[in-house]
Scaffold this motif. Structure first.
Motif, PDB file in Angstrom:
ATOM      1  N   ALA A  63      10.855 -40.627  11.643  1.00  0.00           N
ATOM      2  CA  ALA A  63      12.006 -40.136  10.719  1.00  0.00           C
ATOM      3  C   ALA A  63      13.126 -40.062  11.199  1.00  0.00           C
ATOM      4  N   LEU A  64      14.118 -40.462  10.703  1.00  0.00           N
ATOM      5  CA  LEU A  64      15.646 -40.301  11.115  1.00  0.00           C
ATOM      6  C   LEU A  64      16.398 -39.812  10.196  1.00  0.00           C
ATOM      7  N   ILE A  65      17.315 -38.903  10.376  1.00  0.00           N
ATOM      8  CA  ILE A  65      17.927 -38.280   9.350  1.00  0.00           C
ATOM      9  C   ILE A  65      19.388 -38.928   8.898  1.00  0.00           C
ATOM     10  N   ARG A  66      19.789 -39.051   7.792  1.00  0.00           N
ATOM     11  CA  ARG A  66      20.841 -39.535   7.088  1.00  0.00           C
ATOM     12  C   ARG A  66      21.617 -38.502   6.108  1.00  0.00           C
ATOM     13  N   TRP A  67      22.996 -38.486   6.075  1.00  0.00           N
ATOM     14  CA  TRP A  67      23.571 -37.565   5.090  1.00  0.00           C
ATOM     15  C   TRP A  67      24.021 -38.828   4.085  1.00  0.00           C
ATOM     16  N   PRO A  76      25.594 -41.362   9.493  1.00  0.00           N
ATOM     17  CA  PRO A  76      24.630 -41.334  10.504  1.00  0.00           C
ATOM     18  C   PRO A  76      24.569 -39.826  11.225  1.00  0.00           C
ATOM     19  N   PRO A  77      23.243 -39.593  11.973  1.00  0.00           N
ATOM     20  CA  PRO A  77      22.981 -38.402  12.390  1.00  0.00           C
ATOM     21  C   PRO A  77      24.031 -37.907  13.736  1.00  0.00           C
ATOM     22  N   ALA A  78      24.614 -39.380  14.331  1.00  0.00           N
ATOM     23  CA  ALA A  78      25.481 -38.953  15.531  1.00  0.00           C
ATOM     24  C   ALA A  78      26.723 -38.105  15.067  1.00  0.00           C
ATOM     25  N   PHE A  80      26.702 -35.711  12.722  1.00  0.00           N
ATOM     26  CA  PHE A  80      26.478 -34.241  12.139  1.00  0.00           C
ATOM     27  C   PHE A  80      25.597 -33.564  13.137  1.00  0.00           C
ATOM     28  N   ILE A  81      24.738 -34.207  13.640  1.00  0.00           N
ATOM     29  CA  ILE A  81      23.671 -33.571  14.436  1.00  0.00           C
ATOM     30  C   ILE A  81      24.386 -32.568  15.494  1.00  0.00           C
ATOM     31  N   PRO A  82      25.423 -33.258  16.237  1.00  0.00           N
ATOM     32  CA  PRO A  82      25.930 -32.223  17.249  1.00  0.00           C
ATOM     33  C   PRO A  82      26.398 -31.014  16.830  1.00  0.00           C
ATOM     34  N   ILE A 152       5.939 -34.997  16.698  1.00  0.00           N
ATOM     35  CA  ILE A 152       7.217 -34.465  17.238  1.00  0.00           C
ATOM     36  C   ILE A 152       7.785 -35.115  18.334  1.00  0.00           C
ATOM     37  N   GLU A 153       9.258 -35.504  18.404  1.00  0.00           N
ATOM     38  CA  GLU A 153       9.785 -35.870  19.483  1.00  0.00           C
ATOM     39  C   GLU A 153      10.778 -35.002  20.105  1.00  0.00           C
ATOM     40  N   LEU A 154      10.740 -34.791  21.426  1.00  0.00           N
ATOM     41  CA  LEU A 154      11.491 -33.869  22.060  1.00  0.00           C
ATOM     42  C   LEU A 154      12.416 -34.624  23.172  1.00  0.00           C
ATOM     43  N   ILE A 182       7.754 -37.992  24.350  1.00  0.00           N
ATOM     44  CA  ILE A 182       9.058 -37.454  25.152  1.00  0.00           C
ATOM     45  C   ILE A 182      10.035 -38.631  24.843  1.00  0.00           C
ATOM     46  N   ASP A 183      11.421 -38.344  24.329  1.00  0.00           N
ATOM     47  CA  ASP A 183      12.274 -39.153  23.844  1.00  0.00           C
ATOM     48  C   ASP A 183      13.286 -39.482  24.614  1.00  0.00           C
ATOM     49  N   ASP A 184      13.772 -40.611  24.498  1.00  0.00           N
ATOM     50  CA  ASP A 184      15.063 -41.185  25.375  1.00  0.00           C
ATOM     51  C   ASP A 184      14.756 -40.922  26.858  1.00  0.00           C
ATOM     52  N   ALA A 239       8.559 -48.622  23.686  1.00  0.00           N
ATOM     53  CA  ALA A 239       9.929 -48.916  23.976  1.00  0.00           C
ATOM     54  C   ALA A 239      10.856 -48.938  22.702  1.00  0.00           C
ATOM     55  N   GLU A 240      12.009 -48.133  22.951  1.00  0.00           N
ATOM     56  CA  GLU A 240      12.901 -48.155  21.822  1.00  0.00           C
ATOM     57  C   GLU A 240      13.874 -48.969  21.817  1.00  0.00           C
ATOM     58  N   GLY A 241      14.370 -49.616  20.564  1.00  0.00           N
ATOM     59  CA  GLY A 241      15.591 -50.376  20.427  1.00  0.00           C
ATOM     60  C   GLY A 241      15.381 -51.890  20.804  1.00  0.00           C
ATOM     61  N   VAL A 242      13.991 -52.314  20.600  1.00  0.00           N
ATOM     62  CA  VAL A 242      13.825 -53.617  21.055  1.00  0.00           C
ATOM     63  C   VAL A 242      14.389 -54.486  19.813  1.00  0.00           C
ATOM     64  N   GLU A 243      15.124 -55.199  20.196  1.00  0.00           N
ATOM     65  CA  GLU A 243      15.891 -56.376  19.264  1.00  0.00           C
ATOM     66  C   GLU A 243      15.493 -57.682  19.368  1.00  0.00           C
ATOM     67  N   THR A 244      15.096 -58.238  20.644  1.00  0.00           N
ATOM     68  CA  THR A 244      14.970 -59.600  20.527  1.00  0.00           C
ATOM     69  C   THR A 244      13.373 -60.062  21.057  1.00  0.00           C
ATOM     70  N   GLN A 260       9.585 -50.348  19.222  1.00  0.00           N
ATOM     71  CA  GLN A 260      10.309 -49.871  17.841  1.00  0.00           C
ATOM     72  C   GLN A 260      11.635 -50.384  18.012  1.00  0.00           C
ATOM     73  N   GLY A 261      12.086 -50.911  17.005  1.00  0.00           N
ATOM     74  CA  GLY A 261      13.528 -51.524  17.061  1.00  0.00           C
ATOM     75  C   GLY A 261      13.758 -52.521  15.936  1.00  0.00           C
ATOM     76  N   TYR A 262      14.897 -52.963  15.778  1.00  0.00           N
ATOM     77  CA  TYR A 262      15.362 -54.066  14.940  1.00  0.00           C
ATOM     78  C   TYR A 262      14.593 -55.174  14.622  1.00  0.00           C
ATOM     79  N   LEU A 263      13.990 -55.477  15.889  1.00  0.00           N
ATOM     80  CA  LEU A 263      13.062 -56.804  15.796  1.00  0.00           C
ATOM     81  C   LEU A 263      11.843 -56.597  14.754  1.00  0.00           C
TER      82      LEU A 263
HETATM   83  P1  C2E Z   1      16.579 -41.110  18.484  1.00  0.00           P
HETATM   84  O1  C2E Z   1      15.501 -40.196  18.072  1.00  0.00           O
HETATM   85  O2  C2E Z   1      16.295 -41.784  19.987  1.00  0.00           O
HETATM   86  O3  C2E Z   1      16.337 -42.365  17.607  1.00  0.00           O
HETATM   87  C1  C2E Z   1      16.382 -43.666  17.808  1.00  0.00           C
HETATM   88  C2  C2E Z   1      17.775 -44.344  17.488  1.00  0.00           C
HETATM   89  O4  C2E Z   1      17.778 -45.753  17.703  1.00  0.00           O
HETATM   90  C3  C2E Z   1      18.001 -44.151  15.925  1.00  0.00           C
HETATM   91  O5  C2E Z   1      19.364 -44.092  15.785  1.00  0.00           O
HETATM   92  C4  C2E Z   1      17.714 -45.659  15.553  1.00  0.00           C
HETATM   93  O6  C2E Z   1      18.215 -46.010  14.235  1.00  0.00           O
HETATM   94  C5  C2E Z   1      18.342 -46.552  16.681  1.00  0.00           C
HETATM   95  N1  C2E Z   1      17.592 -47.809  16.781  1.00  0.00           N
HETATM   96  C6  C2E Z   1      16.397 -48.150  16.465  1.00  0.00           C
HETATM   97  N2  C2E Z   1      15.969 -49.502  16.662  1.00  0.00           N
HETATM   98  C7  C2E Z   1      17.250 -49.873  17.229  1.00  0.00           C
HETATM   99  C8  C2E Z   1      17.520 -51.203  17.989  1.00  0.00           C
HETATM  100  O7  C2E Z   1      16.506 -52.181  17.787  1.00  0.00           O
HETATM  101  N3  C2E Z   1      18.818 -51.304  18.470  1.00  0.00           N
HETATM  102  C9  C2E Z   1      19.749 -50.219  18.277  1.00  0.00           C
HETATM  103  N4  C2E Z   1      20.825 -50.432  18.773  1.00  0.00           N
HETATM  104  N5  C2E Z   1      19.346 -49.049  17.820  1.00  0.00           N
HETATM  105  C10 C2E Z   1      18.212 -48.720  17.317  1.00  0.00           C
HETATM  106  P2  C2E Z   1      19.795 -42.897  14.494  1.00  0.00           P
HETATM  107  O8  C2E Z   1      18.934 -43.208  13.459  1.00  0.00           O
HETATM  108  O9  C2E Z   1      21.281 -43.060  14.406  1.00  0.00           O
HETATM  109  O10 C2E Z   1      19.646 -41.519  15.217  1.00  0.00           O
HETATM  110  C11 C2E Z   1      20.359 -41.072  16.391  1.00  0.00           C
HETATM  111  C12 C2E Z   1      19.858 -39.977  16.913  1.00  0.00           C
HETATM  112  O11 C2E Z   1      20.035 -38.935  16.092  1.00  0.00           O
HETATM  113  C13 C2E Z   1      18.257 -40.025  17.271  1.00  0.00           C
HETATM  114  O12 C2E Z   1      17.975 -40.721  18.435  1.00  0.00           O
HETATM  115  C14 C2E Z   1      17.992 -38.445  17.365  1.00  0.00           C
HETATM  116  O13 C2E Z   1      18.316 -37.980  18.621  1.00  0.00           O
HETATM  117  C15 C2E Z   1      19.116 -37.851  16.268  1.00  0.00           C
HETATM  118  N6  C2E Z   1      18.189 -37.706  15.246  1.00  0.00           N
HETATM  119  C16 C2E Z   1      18.065 -38.322  13.870  1.00  0.00           C
HETATM  120  N7  C2E Z   1      17.296 -37.697  13.246  1.00  0.00           N
HETATM  121  C17 C2E Z   1      17.303 -36.507  13.435  1.00  0.00           C
HETATM  122  C18 C2E Z   1      16.544 -35.320  13.223  1.00  0.00           C
HETATM  123  O14 C2E Z   1      16.140 -35.319  11.853  1.00  0.00           O
HETATM  124  N8  C2E Z   1      16.757 -34.024  13.593  1.00  0.00           N
HETATM  125  C19 C2E Z   1      17.185 -34.222  14.903  1.00  0.00           C
HETATM  126  N9  C2E Z   1      17.178 -32.957  15.758  1.00  0.00           N
HETATM  127  N10 C2E Z   1      17.862 -35.224  15.359  1.00  0.00           N
HETATM  128  C20 C2E Z   1      17.826 -36.291  14.653  1.00  0.00           C
END
Ligand code: C2E
Ligand code: MG
Ligand code: MG
Ligand code: MG
Length: 283
Positions: A63-67, A76-78, A80-82, A152-154, A182-184, A239-244, A260-263
């Motif tokens: 789940a990824l938050i948007r406003w 995008p979260p970048a 407003f999250i900071p 949960i992801e941390l 464990i994320d990133d 693996a995060e962000g897999v596009e191809t 997980q990724g756009y692919l």
């Molecule tokens: P994250 O948790 O590492 O989430 C993965 C980010 O990679 C997401 O960006 C997602 O849209 C992006 N992504 C996924 N697949 C691909 C791909 O194939 N290529 C590329 N270039 N990007 C891809 P998003 O949604 O903009 O979120 C950015 C970060 O914001 C997240 O990184 C997370 O750290 C934070 N975030 C998002 N939602 C929440 C939330 O509800 N709470 C908190 N505390 N942080 C959040």
């Protein structure tokens, strides 16, 4: 191991540039906007699926938050999250995220979809709170879903900041049966020892290492080492962000468990995610 040393020296957390930071009055204006947005129900969760590489099964969704701002569009979260983290607003917003994810799980179950686990991102401030577990438990009970459907992801920063509280919380979450990722991984400053001591289920390799993994020898070496290390510690690797398809093929050959990724799919609003799921299930 020189490869793992490279992981920790070549990629550091990107400290905010203080010169570029907005002045305090602008910040408090922005913070009031965020508070109003929460009161007006303008936040929304998007969902991005994860699939296993061996048999292309749906593993879960993040789940990824948007406003969705009526005046400024989809933010995008970048953006407003900071501020939410610096100001403490993330406690309230994070609670909204957990509740919204649980409500979504409940709704999908009511629609008769196959059980899906939904992972939410938690901030270090949320982890620092002694009442984190009781808050999560209250939400699960209020909505009526089993803890195993919520993950949960941390990030490494959480581990480094409050080791004792974090450990206690993670052990409690593990006892509840929640999935812990464990994320990133590799972008922060946690030592490899942390991986061994905390009860993680999944290691998520950051997008920066996955990018061009098939042609970039450094990324190839780092990713391969991370997969081996995670497996030797009994963790599953996503693996995060897999596009191809080239990246996918490389990761599969190295034994990566899931992607997980756009692919596979971009993060989607709930209604579009259901359509994606139905298209995928169709023979
Ligand atoms: P994250 O948790 O590492 O989430 C993965 C980010 O990679 C997401 O960006 C997602 O849209 C992006 N992504 C996924 N697949 C691909 C791909 O194939 N290529 C590329 N270039 N990007 C891809 P998003 O949604 O903009 O979120 C950015 C970060 O914001 C997240 O990184 C997370 O750290 C934070 N975030 C998002 N939602 C929440 C939330 O509800 N709470 C908190 N505390 N942080 C959040
Ligand atoms: Mg995440
Ligand atoms: Mg990530
Ligand atoms: Mg990230």
């Amino acid at each position: 191991h020189s490869i793992m040393r490279q992981v920790y020296t070549s990629v550091g957390a990107n400290p905010a540039n203080p010169a570029a930071a907005p002045s305090p009055p602008e910040l408090s204006h922005r913070l009031r906007q965020l508070q109003t947005a929460l009161a007006n129900d303008e936040f929304e969760l998007f969902y991005q699926p994860q699939a296993t590489l061996a048999d292309d099964q749906l593993l879960g969704v993040e789940a990824l938050i948007r406003w969705r701002s009526p005046s400024q569009g989809l933010i995008p979260p970048a953006e407003f999250i900071p501020l939410a983290e610096r100001s403490g607003f993330i406690i309230e917003l994070g609670e909204w995220v957990i509740r919204a994810a649980c409500q979504q799980i409940k709704q999908w179950q009511a629609l008769g979809l196959p059980p899906l686990s939904v992972c939410v991102n938690l901030s270090s401030l949320q982890f620092a709170r002694p009442d984190l577990i009781s808050r999560i438990n209250n939400i699960l009970a209020e909505i009526g879903i089993a803890p195993k459907y919520l993950g949960i992801e941390l990030t490494e920063s959480v581990l480094v900041q409050n080791v004792d509280t974090t450990m206690a919380h993670l052990q409690a979450l593990r006892r509840l049966g929640m999935l812990i990722s464990i994320d990133d991984f590799g972008t922060g400053y946690a030592s490899l020892g942390y991986l061994q001591h905390f009860p993680f289920d999944i290691l998520k390799i950051d997008h920066c290492f996955v990018q061009h993994v098939h042609t970039n020898p450094t990324n190839g070496a780092i990713t391969t080492a991370m997969i081996q290390m995670a497996h030797s510690l009994g963790l599953m690797v996503v693996a995060e962000g897999v596009e191809t398809t080239d990246e996918l093929a490389y990761l599969k050959a190295q034994g990566c468990d899931a992607i997980q990724g756009y692919l596979l799919s971009q993060p989607l609003p709930a209604s579009q995610f259901i359509q994606w799921l139905r298209r995928r299930q169709r023979p």
